[in-house]
Design a protein around this motif. Structure first.
Motif: not given
Ligand code: 2BA
Length: 105
Positions: A7, A9, A36, A41, A95
């Motif tokens: 995933i 940008r 979030f 993306n 992943f």
């Molecule tokens: P988003 O879900 O829009 O998350 C954007 C950013 O917001 C994340 O950056 C993180 O910094 C923060 N964030 C996300 N969920 C959060 C939460 N529950 N509490 C606090 N902060 C939170 P990244 O970690 O770089 O993730 C970028 C994108 O990659 C995410 O966009 C999502 O589309 C994907 N992603 C990241 N981790 C994932 C996972 N474990 N499972 C599925 N998708 C994931």
């Protein structure tokens, strides 16, 4: 066989796809939305042999890894009308999963 989900940008997607294509990897590009921030993306699906997984991850890191860019911040008019600011950009979530069965028909 492994399936890599990367995933990234939107802004980084063309460059990383070009680099992966040059090395002969097959890719599916999917428009996705972060749960979030609810912003667009790009999710890349890359099916490849187990011994090539590290090469894929290295390319994604190189093209999409966190880095700093200079952002020219506008501040009105005149000689000192803009200010350069360092901003953090990039980053990717990866992943790697096992593929139970793979067929091309
Ligand atoms: P988003 O879900 O829009 O998350 C954007 C950013 O917001 C994340 O950056 C993180 O910094 C923060 N964030 C996300 N969920 C959060 C939460 N529950 N509490 C606090 N902060 C939170 P990244 O970690 O770089 O993730 C970028 C994108 O990659 C995410 O966009 C999502 O589309 C994907 N992603 C990241 N981790 C994932 C996972 N474990 N499972 C599925 N998708 C994931």
């Amino acid at each position: 066989m492994k399936l890599i989900y990367a995933i990234v940008r939107n802004n980084d997607s063309s460059q990383v796809i070009n680099s992966l294509n040059k090395k002969g990897f097959y890719i599916t590009k999917m428009a996705s939305t972060g749960g979030f921030l609810r912003q667009g993306n790009t999710t890349l699906l890359i099916g490849t042999d187990e011994d090539k997984v590290d090469e894929v991850i290295d390319i994604v890191k190189r093209e999409c890894g966190p880095r700093q860019n200079i952002f020219n911040y506008p501040m009105g008019t005149g000689e000192y009308s803009a200010m350069n600011t360092m901003v953090n950009v990039g980053g990717a979530t990866i992943f790697v999963t096992d593929v139970e069965r793979y067929e091309k028909i």
